[in-house]
Motif scaffolding. Structure first.
Motif, PDB file in Angstrom:
ATOM      1  N   GLU A  17       0.829  -1.202   0.000  1.00 43.80           N
ATOM      2  CA  GLU A  17       0.000   0.000   0.000  1.00 43.80           C
ATOM      3  C   GLU A  17       0.871   1.263   0.000  1.00 43.80           C
ATOM      4  O   GLU A  17       0.537   2.259  -0.620  1.00 43.80           O
ATOM      5  CB  GLU A  17      -0.843  -0.041   1.273  1.00 43.80           C
ATOM      6  CG  GLU A  17      -2.078   0.790   1.272  1.00 43.80           C
ATOM      7  CD  GLU A  17      -2.751   0.671   2.634  1.00 43.80           C
ATOM      8  OE1 GLU A  17      -2.935   1.718   3.266  1.00 43.80           O
ATOM      9  OE2 GLU A  17      -3.051  -0.465   3.063  1.00 43.80           O
ATOM     10  N   ALA A  18       2.016   1.177   0.707  1.00 47.37           N
ATOM     11  CA  ALA A  18       2.924   2.331   0.784  1.00 47.37           C
ATOM     12  C   ALA A  18       3.836   2.410  -0.429  1.00 47.37           C
ATOM     13  O   ALA A  18       4.690   3.273  -0.515  1.00 47.37           O
ATOM     14  CB  ALA A  18       3.755   2.263   2.064  1.00 47.37           C
ATOM     15  N   GLY A  19       3.660   1.476  -1.367  1.00 48.31           N
ATOM     16  CA  GLY A  19       4.451   1.534  -2.589  1.00 48.31           C
ATOM     17  C   GLY A  19       5.832   0.905  -2.436  1.00 48.31           C
ATOM     18  O   GLY A  19       6.719   1.103  -3.253  1.00 48.31           O
ATOM     19  N   ILE A  20       6.045   0.116  -1.350  1.00 42.27           N
ATOM     20  CA  ILE A  20       7.340  -0.540  -1.165  1.00 42.27           C
ATOM     21  C   ILE A  20       7.315  -1.860  -1.925  1.00 42.27           C
ATOM     22  O   ILE A  20       6.435  -2.689  -1.734  1.00 42.27           O
ATOM     23  CB  ILE A  20       7.619  -0.785   0.329  1.00 42.27           C
ATOM     24  CG1 ILE A  20       7.716   0.547   1.066  1.00 42.27           C
ATOM     25  CG2 ILE A  20       8.892  -1.586   0.512  1.00 42.27           C
ATOM     26  CD1 ILE A  20       7.844   0.403   2.555  1.00 42.27           C
ATOM     27  N   HIS A  37       8.389   6.440   1.654  1.00 45.49           N
ATOM     28  CA  HIS A  37       7.108   6.439   0.941  1.00 45.49           C
ATOM     29  C   HIS A  37       6.020   7.002   1.844  1.00 45.49           C
ATOM     30  O   HIS A  37       5.891   6.584   2.987  1.00 45.49           O
ATOM     31  CB  HIS A  37       6.750   5.018   0.516  1.00 45.49           C
ATOM     32  CG  HIS A  37       7.867   4.328  -0.220  1.00 45.49           C
ATOM     33  ND1 HIS A  37       7.974   4.360  -1.583  1.00 45.49           N
ATOM     34  CD2 HIS A  37       8.937   3.638   0.220  1.00 45.49           C
ATOM     35  CE1 HIS A  37       9.059   3.709  -1.949  1.00 45.49           C
ATOM     36  NE2 HIS A  37       9.661   3.254  -0.873  1.00 45.49           N
ATOM     37  N   LEU A  38       5.246   7.942   1.317  1.00 46.67           N
ATOM     38  CA  LEU A  38       4.166   8.561   2.090  1.00 46.67           C
ATOM     39  C   LEU A  38       2.829   8.196   1.464  1.00 46.67           C
ATOM     40  O   LEU A  38       2.718   8.066   0.248  1.00 46.67           O
ATOM     41  CB  LEU A  38       4.269  10.087   2.067  1.00 46.67           C
ATOM     42  CG  LEU A  38       5.612  10.748   2.324  1.00 46.67           C
ATOM     43  CD1 LEU A  38       5.452  12.258   2.280  1.00 46.67           C
ATOM     44  CD2 LEU A  38       6.178  10.316   3.651  1.00 46.67           C
ATOM     45  N   GLY A  72       9.684   0.752   9.588  1.00 48.44           N
ATOM     46  CA  GLY A  72       9.227   1.617   8.508  1.00 48.44           C
ATOM     47  C   GLY A  72       7.798   1.340   8.121  1.00 48.44           C
ATOM     48  O   GLY A  72       7.009   2.248   7.863  1.00 48.44           O
ATOM     49  N   VAL A  73       7.456   0.053   8.095  1.00 42.33           N
ATOM     50  CA  VAL A  73       6.139  -0.336   7.598  1.00 42.33           C
ATOM     51  C   VAL A  73       5.077  -0.232   8.679  1.00 42.33           C
ATOM     52  O   VAL A  73       3.940   0.155   8.430  1.00 42.33           O
ATOM     53  CB  VAL A  73       6.207  -1.797   7.069  1.00 42.33           C
ATOM     54  CG1 VAL A  73       4.823  -2.299   6.732  1.00 42.33           C
ATOM     55  CG2 VAL A  73       7.111  -1.868   5.859  1.00 42.33           C
ATOM     56  N   ASP A  74       5.483  -0.564   9.901  1.00 45.32           N
ATOM     57  CA  ASP A  74       4.511  -0.710  10.985  1.00 45.32           C
ATOM     58  C   ASP A  74       5.080  -0.053  12.230  1.00 45.32           C
ATOM     59  O   ASP A  74       5.369  -0.711  13.217  1.00 45.32           O
ATOM     60  CB  ASP A  74       4.290  -2.219  11.209  1.00 45.32           C
ATOM     61  CG  ASP A  74       3.240  -2.502  12.272  1.00 45.32           C
ATOM     62  OD1 ASP A  74       2.465  -1.589  12.598  1.00 45.32           O
ATOM     63  OD2 ASP A  74       3.189  -3.639  12.760  1.00 45.32           O
ATOM     64  N   PHE A 124      -2.299   8.801   7.856  1.00 50.25           N
ATOM     65  CA  PHE A 124      -1.090   9.221   7.180  1.00 50.25           C
ATOM     66  C   PHE A 124       0.001   8.241   7.573  1.00 50.25           C
ATOM     67  O   PHE A 124       0.220   8.001   8.754  1.00 50.25           O
ATOM     68  CB  PHE A 124      -0.716  10.645   7.618  1.00 50.25           C
ATOM     69  CG  PHE A 124       0.613  11.085   7.073  1.00 50.25           C
ATOM     70  CD1 PHE A 124       0.771  11.332   5.715  1.00 50.25           C
ATOM     71  CD2 PHE A 124       1.711  11.226   7.902  1.00 50.25           C
ATOM     72  CE1 PHE A 124       1.999  11.725   5.205  1.00 50.25           C
ATOM     73  CE2 PHE A 124       2.940  11.626   7.389  1.00 50.25           C
ATOM     74  CZ  PHE A 124       3.080  11.871   6.043  1.00 50.25           C
ATOM     75  N   THR A 125       0.631   7.620   6.604  1.00 51.13           N
ATOM     76  CA  THR A 125       1.689   6.671   6.926  1.00 51.13           C
ATOM     77  C   THR A 125       2.965   7.054   6.197  1.00 51.13           C
ATOM     78  O   THR A 125       2.941   7.598   5.101  1.00 51.13           O
ATOM     79  CB  THR A 125       1.298   5.238   6.532  1.00 51.13           C
ATOM     80  OG1 THR A 125       0.998   5.219   5.138  1.00 51.13           O
ATOM     81  CG2 THR A 125       0.101   4.734   7.305  1.00 51.13           C
ATOM     82  N   MET A 126       4.072   6.784   6.875  1.00 51.32           N
ATOM     83  CA  MET A 126       5.388   6.976   6.276  1.00 51.32           C
ATOM     84  C   MET A 126       6.132   5.676   6.439  1.00 51.32           C
ATOM     85  O   MET A 126       6.104   5.090   7.510  1.00 51.32           O
ATOM     86  CB  MET A 126       6.179   8.038   7.043  1.00 51.32           C
ATOM     87  CG  MET A 126       5.681   9.433   6.833  1.00 51.32           C
ATOM     88  SD  MET A 126       6.614  10.589   7.857  1.00 51.32           S
ATOM     89  CE  MET A 126       8.224  10.508   7.104  1.00 51.32           C
TER      90      MET A 126
END
Ligand SMILES: [Zn+2]
Ligand SMILES: [Zn+2]
Length: 404
Positions: free
Chosen positions: A125-128, A187-188, A159-161, A176-178
């Motif tokens: 979802e974060a594009g990773i 990734h935002l 980073g993910v969680d 909002f997640t980073m």
């Protein structure tokens, strides 16, 4: 299998006392790799039996129960073998390293443990890119002991969680997640309600609609990204944010002393790291450490801190003001980015003895500060005329292409 068995019988027949030290050590290394390969083969076979529910034939309720009952495996080992096999299906690079014996079951386990379906979904979802993560972690496992691999894995998880709340009911109305992607990118992703979006948009627009420097060719998306970073920098520099653990919050860079003193592009130099976003290349670490407002931690060869940057010397603010008045804008050839976009650059890096002074200081916007550290450009001020000159990495001067 019978060939493997007879090879093992031959091995058991060797008189180890007869072997030279070299031969003995070679044998130990060879067997360690072989043991990894056998563990990988076991994991694959367990996965195949698990998938087709072969354990039912023996009346077991699960593959894990079958391993405990029929192979007398310890419960935790049975669980680890089954779950490693399941998750390796999504991690072909780690699976290949394991199958080749390059990494052991412990490595495979620390990597697969972290790769829960929830985290994989969140990373996607974060594009990773999962494939990229797999390649990086497999490479780390090939080069390090399992507990060190675990550190890299932990960084991915952070980073993910970051707050470990993956199972919380997702509030889809605002979030909002980073995520830091191990590949040097962050990734935002997020959604805001109309009011929140209006606040953010107004603040970003303020940064974007200021005077655009001459020759600014950034796209709208690039300018908006720069504005977001400028917003955060302004808040940190302004000192109005709440203290974190009793300290004024700011960016902190850790860099090895040897790397700090090395020339640009010198081979075999360790990079630096940021507190949250992780590893950065040595040139970037030197650039961040160049600006007096960034807290820096210098480490020695053993990785222990040698010097924790002098916290906010009182003179640096006054010097910066003086340089702002003298230079007026970024002094890189052809740039007129305003002072509030600029870093204080040490012409002679303080690691090479350059003082924090007006003579040794220059205003450079972040883009051109990057040119001077990562890009190999240099700047020099003519003491006679007071004019700044910009030179390319090949030593030629960047001259104005228009006007006098
Ligand atoms: Zn600099
Ligand atoms: Zn500039």
């Amino acid at each position: 299998m019978s060939e493997l068995r007879s090879a093992l019988d031959d091995l058991a027949g060797i008189d180890l006392a007869e072997l030279s030290d070299d031969t003995l050590l070679d044998l130990v290394g060879e067997l360690s790799t072989t043991a990894n390969r056998v563990a990988a083969a076991l994991t694959s076979a367990v996965r195949a039996a698990d998938r087709r529910e072969a354990y039912r034939r023996d009346g077991a309720v699960s593959m894990k129960a079958w391993l405990r009952g029929s192979c007398r495996m310890a419960p935790e080992q049975a669980t680890a073998t089954v779950s490693t096999g399941r998750r390796l299906e999504h991690l072909p690079e780690t699976a290949a390293a394991f199958a080749a014996g390059e990494i052991g079951a412990a490595h495979a386990h620390v990597i697969t443990m972290a790769m829960t379906p929830g985290r994989i979904a969140k990373a996607a979802e974060a594009g990773i890119d999962l494939g990229e993560t797999d390649r990086i972690l497999a490479g780390l496992a090939r080069a390090t002991a399992p507990h060190e691999t675990a550190r890299g894995v932990k960084q991915w998880v952070a980073g993910v969680d970051p707050d470990g709340t993956l199972d919380d009911a997702a509030d889809t109305r605002r979030r909002f997640t980073m995520a830091s992607g191990l590949d040097g990118r962050v990734h935002l992703r997020g959604d805001l309600d109309a009011t929140g979006g209006e606040y953010l948009h107004s603040a970003l627009t303020a940064f974007m609609n200021g005077d655009r420097p001459a020759g600014d060719t950034r796209s709208y998306a690039e300018r908006q990204a720069d504005a977001l970073v400028a917003l955060a920098r302004g808040a940190l520099d302004g000192g109005s944010l709440p203290d974190v653990r009793g300290e004024r919050p700011h960016v902190r860079v850790t860099i090895d002393w040897m790397a700090l003193c090395a020339e640009r592009g010198a081979p075999g130099v360790a990079g630096g790291s940021l507190g949250w976003a992780g590893p950065i290349n040595p040139e970037t670490a030197r650039r961040l450490a160049c600006d007096a407002s960034v807290a820096r931690i210098i480490t020695g060869p053993d990785g222990l801190p040698l010097d924790v940057g002098r916290a906010q010397r009182s003179s640096s603010t006054a010097i910066r003001r003086a340089i702002e008045i003298r230079d007026g804008h970024c002094i890189f050839a052809g740039c007129d980015a305003p002072p509030e976009w600029c870093d204080y650059h040490h012409v002679v890096h303080w690691a090479h003895g350059g003082p924090t002074s007006c003579d040794n200081g220059a205003l450079l916007c972040e883009r051109h500060h990057t040119c001077c550290h990562e890009g190999g450009f240099t700047i020099r001020r003519d003491p006679g005329t007071g004019r700044w000159h910009t030179y390319r990495p090949d030593g030629s001067e960047v001259l104005s292409r228009a006007g006098p």
